[in-house]
Design a protein around this motif. Structure first.
Motif, PDB file in Angstrom:
ATOM      1  N   TRP A 195       0.824  -1.198   0.000  1.00  0.00           N
ATOM      2  CA  TRP A 195       0.000   0.000   0.000  1.00  0.00           C
ATOM      3  C   TRP A 195       0.865   1.258   0.000  1.00  0.00           C
ATOM      4  O   TRP A 195       2.037   1.230   0.377  1.00  0.00           O
ATOM      5  N   MET A 196       0.241   2.356  -0.421  1.00  0.00           N
ATOM      6  CA  MET A 196       0.849   3.674  -0.322  1.00  0.00           C
ATOM      7  C   MET A 196      -0.208   4.626   0.229  1.00  0.00           C
ATOM      8  O   MET A 196      -1.344   4.654  -0.262  1.00  0.00           O
ATOM      9  N   PHE A 197       0.149   5.343   1.274  1.00  0.00           N
ATOM     10  CA  PHE A 197      -0.775   6.341   1.820  1.00  0.00           C
ATOM     11  C   PHE A 197      -0.051   7.670   1.932  1.00  0.00           C
ATOM     12  O   PHE A 197       1.082   7.740   2.400  1.00  0.00           O
ATOM     13  N   MET A 198      -0.747   8.739   1.515  1.00  0.00           N
ATOM     14  CA  MET A 198      -0.186  10.078   1.542  1.00  0.00           C
ATOM     15  C   MET A 198      -0.998  10.936   2.504  1.00  0.00           C
ATOM     16  O   MET A 198      -2.191  11.158   2.293  1.00  0.00           O
ATOM     17  N   VAL A 199      -0.341  11.398   3.576  1.00  0.00           N
ATOM     18  CA  VAL A 199      -0.978  12.267   4.556  1.00  0.00           C
ATOM     19  C   VAL A 199      -0.587  13.699   4.219  1.00  0.00           C
ATOM     20  O   VAL A 199       0.574  14.085   4.377  1.00  0.00           O
ATOM     21  N   ASN A 200      -1.540  14.486   3.762  1.00  0.00           N
ATOM     22  CA  ASN A 200      -1.264  15.861   3.355  1.00  0.00           C
ATOM     23  C   ASN A 200      -1.808  16.832   4.404  1.00  0.00           C
ATOM     24  O   ASN A 200      -2.953  17.282   4.323  1.00  0.00           O
ATOM     25  N   PHE A 201      -0.987  17.129   5.401  1.00  0.00           N
ATOM     26  CA  PHE A 201      -1.373  18.102   6.418  1.00  0.00           C
ATOM     27  C   PHE A 201      -1.466  19.496   5.784  1.00  0.00           C
ATOM     28  O   PHE A 201      -0.645  19.853   4.945  1.00  0.00           O
ATOM     29  N   PHE A 202      -2.451  20.291   6.222  1.00  0.00           N
ATOM     30  CA  PHE A 202      -2.531  21.672   5.755  1.00  0.00           C
ATOM     31  C   PHE A 202      -1.597  22.579   6.563  1.00  0.00           C
ATOM     32  O   PHE A 202      -1.107  23.583   6.054  1.00  0.00           O
ATOM     33  N   ASP A 203      -1.368  22.252   7.805  1.00  0.00           N
ATOM     34  CA  ASP A 203      -0.435  23.025   8.637  1.00  0.00           C
ATOM     35  C   ASP A 203       0.990  22.841   8.140  1.00  0.00           C
ATOM     36  O   ASP A 203       1.302  21.828   7.501  1.00  0.00           O
ATOM     37  N   PRO A 204       1.871  23.827   8.425  1.00  0.00           N
ATOM     38  CA  PRO A 204       1.669  25.082   9.147  1.00  0.00           C
ATOM     39  C   PRO A 204       1.315  26.268   8.236  1.00  0.00           C
ATOM     40  O   PRO A 204       1.688  27.404   8.524  1.00  0.00           O
ATOM     41  N   HIS A 205       0.622  25.985   7.140  1.00  0.00           N
ATOM     42  CA  HIS A 205       0.152  27.025   6.222  1.00  0.00           C
ATOM     43  C   HIS A 205      -0.703  28.050   6.981  1.00  0.00           C
ATOM     44  O   HIS A 205      -1.496  27.673   7.835  1.00  0.00           O
ATOM     45  N   PRO A 206      -0.566  29.357   6.671  1.00  0.00           N
ATOM     46  CA  PRO A 206      -1.453  30.350   7.279  1.00  0.00           C
ATOM     47  C   PRO A 206      -2.919  30.053   6.935  1.00  0.00           C
ATOM     48  O   PRO A 206      -3.191  29.433   5.907  1.00  0.00           O
ATOM     49  N   PRO A 207      -3.870  30.484   7.767  1.00  0.00           N
ATOM     50  CA  PRO A 207      -3.690  31.383   8.909  1.00  0.00           C
ATOM     51  C   PRO A 207      -2.971  30.694  10.064  1.00  0.00           C
ATOM     52  O   PRO A 207      -3.019  29.466  10.192  1.00  0.00           O
ATOM     53  N   PHE A 208      -2.325  31.486  10.895  1.00  0.00           N
ATOM     54  CA  PHE A 208      -1.574  30.947  12.027  1.00  0.00           C
ATOM     55  C   PHE A 208      -2.556  30.681  13.167  1.00  0.00           C
ATOM     56  O   PHE A 208      -2.831  31.544  13.993  1.00  0.00           O
ATOM     57  N   ASP A 209      -3.084  29.460  13.203  1.00  0.00           N
ATOM     58  CA  ASP A 209      -4.181  29.145  14.128  1.00  0.00           C
ATOM     59  C   ASP A 209      -4.024  27.763  14.770  1.00  0.00           C
ATOM     60  O   ASP A 209      -4.848  26.875  14.568  1.00  0.00           O
ATOM     61  N   PRO A 210      -2.989  27.557  15.569  1.00  0.00           N
ATOM     62  CA  PRO A 210      -2.835  26.272  16.258  1.00  0.00           C
ATOM     63  C   PRO A 210      -3.867  26.142  17.377  1.00  0.00           C
ATOM     64  O   PRO A 210      -4.505  27.140  17.776  1.00  0.00           O
ATOM     65  N   PRO A 211      -4.046  24.937  17.903  1.00  0.00           N
ATOM     66  CA  PRO A 211      -4.870  24.799  19.105  1.00  0.00           C
ATOM     67  C   PRO A 211      -4.301  25.680  20.223  1.00  0.00           C
ATOM     68  O   PRO A 211      -3.081  25.818  20.358  1.00  0.00           O
ATOM     69  N   ARG A 212      -5.190  26.254  20.986  1.00  0.00           N
ATOM     70  CA  ARG A 212      -4.748  27.175  22.031  1.00  0.00           C
ATOM     71  C   ARG A 212      -3.733  26.533  22.968  1.00  0.00           C
ATOM     72  O   ARG A 212      -2.742  27.148  23.352  1.00  0.00           O
ATOM     73  N   GLU A 213      -3.985  25.254  23.313  1.00  0.00           N
ATOM     74  CA  GLU A 213      -3.095  24.592  24.269  1.00  0.00           C
ATOM     75  C   GLU A 213      -1.689  24.411  23.717  1.00  0.00           C
ATOM     76  O   GLU A 213      -0.709  24.398  24.476  1.00  0.00           O
ATOM     77  N   TYR A 214      -1.548  24.282  22.404  1.00  0.00           N
ATOM     78  CA  TYR A 214      -0.218  24.158  21.805  1.00  0.00           C
ATOM     79  C   TYR A 214       0.475  25.510  21.744  1.00  0.00           C
ATOM     80  O   TYR A 214       1.674  25.625  22.021  1.00  0.00           O
ATOM     81  N   PHE A 215      -0.281  26.538  21.387  1.00  0.00           N
ATOM     82  CA  PHE A 215       0.285  27.881  21.310  1.00  0.00           C
ATOM     83  C   PHE A 215       0.789  28.349  22.674  1.00  0.00           C
ATOM     84  O   PHE A 215       1.881  28.917  22.789  1.00  0.00           O
ATOM     85  N   GLU A 216       0.021  28.099  23.707  1.00  0.00           N
ATOM     86  CA  GLU A 216       0.377  28.604  25.036  1.00  0.00           C
ATOM     87  C   GLU A 216       1.633  27.950  25.596  1.00  0.00           C
ATOM     88  O   GLU A 216       2.270  28.496  26.495  1.00  0.00           O
ATOM     89  N   GLN A 217       2.011  26.789  25.065  1.00  0.00           N
ATOM     90  CA  GLN A 217       3.259  26.150  25.502  1.00  0.00           C
ATOM     91  C   GLN A 217       4.477  27.002  25.154  1.00  0.00           C
ATOM     92  O   GLN A 217       5.544  26.840  25.758  1.00  0.00           O
ATOM     93  N   TYR A 218       4.328  27.888  24.180  1.00  0.00           N
ATOM     94  CA  TYR A 218       5.459  28.708  23.734  1.00  0.00           C
ATOM     95  C   TYR A 218       5.513  30.068  24.418  1.00  0.00           C
ATOM     96  O   TYR A 218       6.483  30.810  24.242  1.00  0.00           O
ATOM     97  N   LEU A 219       4.505  30.402  25.190  1.00  0.00           N
ATOM     98  CA  LEU A 219       4.459  31.739  25.772  1.00  0.00           C
ATOM     99  C   LEU A 219       5.568  31.979  26.790  1.00  0.00           C
ATOM    100  O   LEU A 219       6.044  33.112  26.937  1.00  0.00           O
ATOM    101  N   ASP A 220       6.004  30.924  27.485  1.00  0.00           N
ATOM    102  CA  ASP A 220       7.056  31.125  28.484  1.00  0.00           C
ATOM    103  C   ASP A 220       8.434  31.311  27.856  1.00  0.00           C
ATOM    104  O   ASP A 220       9.382  31.685  28.546  1.00  0.00           O
ATOM    105  N   LYS A 221       8.577  31.057  26.559  1.00  0.00           N
ATOM    106  CA  LYS A 221       9.859  31.271  25.883  1.00  0.00           C
ATOM    107  C   LYS A 221       9.721  32.246  24.724  1.00  0.00           C
ATOM    108  O   LYS A 221      10.578  32.298  23.835  1.00  0.00           O
TER     109      LYS A 221
END
Length: 485
Positions: A195-221
């Motif tokens: 088999w061949m499977f292709m996973v085509n993620f749309f991220d990290p293409h704009p708009p810059f809209d990650p889940p809030r919990e992932y974004f907040e992990q970067y606030l301390d740095k």
């Protein structure tokens, strides 16, 4: 006979090369993709053949340059007679599947195209979702949300108007793409055919809209994140077209069909740049988590060592570098230099980094040779299979990249080509007879354009000749010669 390997392609959208731990990024947490690199081969200098989605994808899906595929622009349709490597695999016994975007044809809700037109692409499973904004029944992601009684919601963050809080990770488009890959892998576990499977993620293409919990992990740095690469006054040596694009970008005036396509850099503060970068990195980290989920199932099902794994992106993102965001008629490294990683424990080298230049166009012939399938004469790229297996030494190639009015909002229309080797990069804007030349060793940030430097005249001439030669060799090899007369 040797069993043909399974093939898992993990392709992100608009991801720069310098966003992963294995590419020396100390801020992002990407252990799963880093493991693929540790157990395989990482190309340090891999380049897309166009800095825009559709032309780049048409190239690596066919093994042909964008101008050859006649699919040179976003919003255009790949011709019916182009042959994707997924079709060739399917014709040779592979079960092929896809989740996420494909983007080889137009898919725009404004023009009424609710799902992109397909050619005979060979995909038996087609869980298509171009992006999360296409909210209708043809978008498999929104069918998935509706089936789970989940409402799609995005809100502006508290930190910057340029960053949104996207869907929570549990209901994010990246999670959907991974879920469909996992379903496919588990379903095909009990069958003998490859088999061949292709996973085509749309991220990290704009708009810059990650889940809030992932974004907040970067606030301390956030304070430690570097500002974009922009040198005051660098535009003085750049071509007229780039100055025009930059002016439109910094004032936020670049729009098309009612959409703003650049961020108004002149209005942004340092903290805005850092929050955007944090969001971009958070989106990359979310992809890594989903990759980890897929790899876990692959191992649990006993198929891991029988599977070629590829991690890549279609092109990069300026991310504020040179005073601009998004993408466009630019050949700066952040636009075209992408991650490119191969792993196959049964045959490929492990924990190997290749510093030679290479092109994404080589994906198709490489996978076909690995599967024991003849490479058709229509393909223009060479296979990297023997390099990956350690039977052939990697050598620098002249990287060729092109932009033929690939985006619709450039005014005037832009026609440009690029040639890059291990040290120098040459860009020619054909409709205005201007260009760029960079010494990537002395000026890796591409701040000083040497196009008009008398000291670089001989190097410029040499690069121009090689660019001309490269363009000549991108002539379509079809139709094949049938006789001597």
């Amino acid at each position: 006979m040797k069993k043909q390997p399974n093939i898992l392609i993990l392709c992100s959208d608009q991801q720069r090369f310098d966003t992963l731990g294995c590419y020396n990024n100390s801020f992002t947490n990407t252990p799963n993709i880093d493991t693929i690199a540790k157990e395989g081969v990482l190309f340090e200098k891999a380049y897309a053949q166009n800095p825009v989605c559709t032309p780049s994808r048409s190239s690596f899906m066919t093994g042909r340059y964008p101008r050859t595929t006649r699919c040179r622009q976003n919003g255009a349709d790949i011709p019916e007679d182009e042959i994707l490597f997924s079709k060739i695999l399917s014709d040779n016994g592979y079960t092929c599947g896809l989740s996420g975007k494909l983007h080889l044809s137009a898919a725009d809700p404004i023009t009424g195209d609710r799902i992109e037109r397909r050619i005979n692409d060979g995909f038996h499973v087609f869980e298509w979702s171009h992006d999360s904004s296409l909210r209708h029944a043809s978008n498999a992601y929104h069918r998935w949300l509706k089936g789970n009684k989940i409402k799609y919601e995005v809100s502006c963050s508290n930190e910057s108007i340029y960053v949104d809080y996207g869907m929570p990770a549990e209901w994010h488009l990246s999670k959907f793409c991974a879920d469909k890959a996992i379903e496919f892998i588990q379903t095909n576990e009990s069958f003998d055919n490859p088999w061949m499977f292709m996973v085509n993620f749309f991220d990290p293409h704009p708009p810059f809209d990650p889940p809030r919990e992932y974004f907040e992990q970067y606030l301390d740095k956030i304070n430690d994140l570097p500002l974009p690469n922009y040198k005051e006054g660098e535009l003085e040596t750049k071509p007229y077209i780039q100055k025009l694009e930059h002016l439109e970008a910094i004032n936020g005036r670049r729009t098309f069909q009612g959409k703003v396509h650049y961020y108004p850099v002149s209005e942004m503060k340092d903290r805005d740049h850092k929050y955007i970068k944090a969001a971009y990195y958070a989106m990359c980290e979310l992809i890594d988590i989903q990759v980890g989920r897929i790899l876990y199932v692959l191992k649990e099902s006993g198929q891991y060592e029988d599977t070629i794994i590829v991690y890549m992106s279609d092109h990069g993102e300026l991310l504020g570098d040179h005073g601009m965001y998004y993408k466009g008629p630019f050949f700066y490294d952040p636009c075209i230099h992408v991650p490119y990683i191969f792993s196959y424990k049964k045959e490929f080298l492990q924990n190997t980094r290749i510093s030679s230049t290479t092109e994404l166009i080589g994906l198709a012939p490489t996978l076909l040779q690995a599967a024991g399938i003849d490479i058709p004469g229509s393909m223009q790229a060479k296979s990297m299979y023997d390099i990956l297996c350690g039977r052939e030494e990697a050598r620098d190639c002249d990287v060729y990249c092109e932009y033929y009015n690939s985006l619709p909002w450039n005014n005037p229309h832009i026609y440009a080509t690029m040639l890059s080797d291990a040290r120098y990069k040459l860009i020619v804007y054909h409709n205005i007879n201007e260009g760029e030349l960079y010494d990537m060793t002395e000026d890796p940030n591409e701040s000083v354009n040497l196009w008009s430097s008398s000291k670089m005249a001989s190097i410029k001439l040499n690069m121009l000749v090689r660019l001309t030669n490269k363009m000549a060799y991108t002539i379509d090899p079809l139709p094949e010669r049938r006789s001597a007369w």
